[in-house]
Structures are given as C-alpha cells and as structure tokens.
Design an enzyme around this catalytic site. Structure first.
Site, short mmCIF file in Angstrom:
data_model
loop_
_atom_site.label_atom_id
_atom_site.label_comp_id
_atom_site.label_asym_id
_atom_site.label_seq_id
_atom_site.Cartn_x
_atom_site.Cartn_y
_atom_site.Cartn_z
N CYS A 129 -9.83 55.17 55.49
CA CYS A 129 -8.88 55.86 54.61
C CYS A 129 -9.22 57.34 54.43
CB CYS A 129 -8.82 55.17 53.25
SG CYS A 129 -10.42 54.77 52.53
N HIS A 245 -7.69 59.08 46.92
CA HIS A 245 -8.99 59.66 47.25
C HIS A 245 -8.86 61.18 47.32
CE1 HIS A 245 -10.34 55.71 47.88
NE2 HIS A 245 -10.45 55.67 49.20
#
Length: 337
Positions: A129, A245
């Site tokens: 990710c 994130h």
C-alpha cells in the site's frame, strides 16, 4: 473483451469487501461474481448489484469457469490458492506479497508501469500500500529530473492491519475511558497499545534493524520504478487513525527541479492531486483523503541538506488506492489490451 466471470478470494476481509464495492461502483464488466473465503464464514453474504451473494469456501476447484480472480488473502493462502486459479485458466491479480518480487511477475501501479502488463500476462502482483502511493508521487519526478536517493517516514493507519487493526484501536479507545493508553492494553494486533501512541514496528525486524514493511517499500518501489540502483531508506510507523497512510518524503534528484515546477509536473500526472497552500493551512490530511481514489501531494519545498533535493508530503487511502482500487485498475487496464 466480453463481460468476465470474476472471483474475489478473501471477500469477507476489509480489502476483499472493498473490491466488491468498487467493482459495482466502477461498473466493472462482470458477467458473474463468485465470492470466496479462506475460512468458514457461516451465513455471511455481501450485496452486489442488488443481490446477496454468499461467500463460499476457497477450494482447489473454486475457479472453474472463472476468467479473472482477485485475491485479497494472506501470502500463505495466496501461495496455495493462486496456482489453483492459474491452473483453471483464470488471470490473477494478487494483493499479498507472495509473488511481488518474483522475476517475471509484473508488480503494477497502472499510472506508473501499466505497460508491463500484456495480453498474455496471467499473474500480476498488486504492490504494498505504501509503495503504491509513493511510486505515484515519485514516478513523475523520476521522468522529469531523475532520482538518486529517497528517504521516507511513513505514518500508517491501523486499517493497514485489516479489520483486526481497526477493531484494536476502537477497543482500546473504548476501554481507556479517559485513562492513559497503557492501562487499556488488551488483546490486539500491535506490539504496543496504539491509542494515544505511535508504534515504529510494522512487520518483523530483520538483522539489519529494518522491519518487513520498510524492506517491502524499498524493494517494491525500485521494481515498480525500474530503478534497481536507487538508494532508499524507510522508517514505517503505525499511527492511531483508522484510514489513510501519510508519508514524509525527501528526494534527491539527478537534475534540479524547483518546487513550483515539481507542482506543475504532478498536476499534469494521472492520479495525483496537489494541495499545497501552506499560507492557508491547505495540505493533504488523512481525514480529507479517506474515501478518495487519488494520491495527494502537498508541503512541497526544497531540501537544503542536499543538492537538487525536494521534500514533500504524500497521503492516500490505503484501502482504496493502496489495495482494492489499484487491483481493479490493473484489471481495467488489461481489459483494454
């Protein structure tokens, strides 16, 4: 290409269920949908196009008649079950790290290296990710001015650890009751309490002192960008937020690229949104980015510690662009091949 028979393995998990949602939202040409789980999920169903679909058990013959298999399973499960799908003639996009670094397996971010997928590619790996959003931001710089060295500090939400990570944060918040987080420690997926805390440990530590997550980001970024000699260092930190994130990035470029020109480069790049008006306190934040599909860049400035350096801030929804969406975009790209 005609509508496809699609299977989603790991459909009951956070990424798997998001894949199903996005297949419907993006009107992916699926003639049929088969949902599979690596564990028993008694009575569990997921709605797709107005119909409740039961989750079947993942077995060797689960992929008979399937054209496309999207895996959102652990690496251990993928190593066992992906060959079942390939043997059945299905094309596979795997979200785990099981095949990412294998020679001959494309590791794909469509905005960056979608051309590595051809009409006869049967197995494609979906990257880590953090590597996905980092590469979406770095690739335009690499094309415009070249890359010598990249240093990254990540601030990764608990959803990166799946539903268990999200539940751990919620349980700790509920049990703390205003007390210090250390008193709220209960069963969870992190090495330390996460509420009111930061945990610089994502994945097992290796002998060189780096964690598994940090090594993945470095190795996968180099493969995606096609820059095997790129010098990189990463510190990965788990933070007490549910989704998205964030990354603080320091990039040393081969040629000078002023911040204003870097912004223009990103503004012309697919999948990138620039929010960078510090005088008005405008920059990407996880709360703003959650639920969005793009990679957001801000806080762009020169790095005076090196020649031809840039420092900037990158934020993306790790469940969507960092996993489920990127997998679907890969599938969409080879439908057009």
């Amino acid at each position: 290409m005609a509508d496809l028979a699609v299977a989603v393995a790991g459909a009951s998990g956070l990424v798997g269920s998001t894949i199903v949602e996005l297949l419907e939202a993006r009107r992916f040409p699926a003639a049929s949908l088969r949902l599979l789980g690596s564990k028993e999920v008694p009575g569990r169903k997921i709605s797709y196009q107005g119909t409740e679909h039961a989750i079947g058990r993942l077995e060797p013959d689960s992929f008979r008649g399937i054209d496309l298999a999207l895996f959102a399973t652990s690496a251990e499960v993928s190593r066992t079950a992906v060959p079942w799908a390939l043997d059945a003639g299905a094309r596979v996009i795997d979200n785990s790290h099981a095949f990412r670094m294998e020679p001959g397996v494309p590791l794909v971010v469509p905005e960056v290296n979608g051309d590595t997928v051809s009409g006869d590619t049967m197995l494609i790996a979906n990257p880590n990710c953090c590597a996905i959003q980092l590469c979406v931001a770095l690739a335009p710089l690499a094309r415009a001015a070249g890359l010598r060295r990249v240093v990254v500090a990540t601030y990764q939400s608990v959803s990166g650890a799946g539903r268990g990570g999200m539940e751990t944060l919620e349980n700790e918040r509920a049990s703390a009751g205003g007390a210090h987080a250390d008193t709220a420690r209960g069963p969870g997926v992190f090495a330390h309490p996460i509420v009111d805390n930061l945990v610089p440990e994502i994945g097992p530590f290796s002998r060189d002192g780096y964690t598994g997550e940090e090594s993945k980001i470095c190795e996968e970024t180099k493969k995606i960008l096609g820059l095997d000699e790129l010098r990189m260092s990463v510190t990965a930190v788990r933070v007490p937020i549910q989704t998205a994130h964030s990354q603080a990035v320091w990039a040393e470029l081969t040629e000078p690229l002023p911040p204003d020109e870097a912004r223009r480069v990103w503004e012309r790049s697919p999948g990138v949104v620039v929010i960078d008006e510090p005088g008005r306190s405008l920059y990407p934040t996880p709360r703003f980015v959650s639920g969005r599909d793009e990679v957001f860049v801000g806080r762009v400035r020169g790095d005076p510690s090196v020649d031809s350096g840039l420092a900037f801030w990158v934020v993306a929804d790790n469940v969507r662009k960092g996993a489920a969406l990127n997998a679907i975009q890969i599938a969409e790209s080879f439908i057009a091949v």
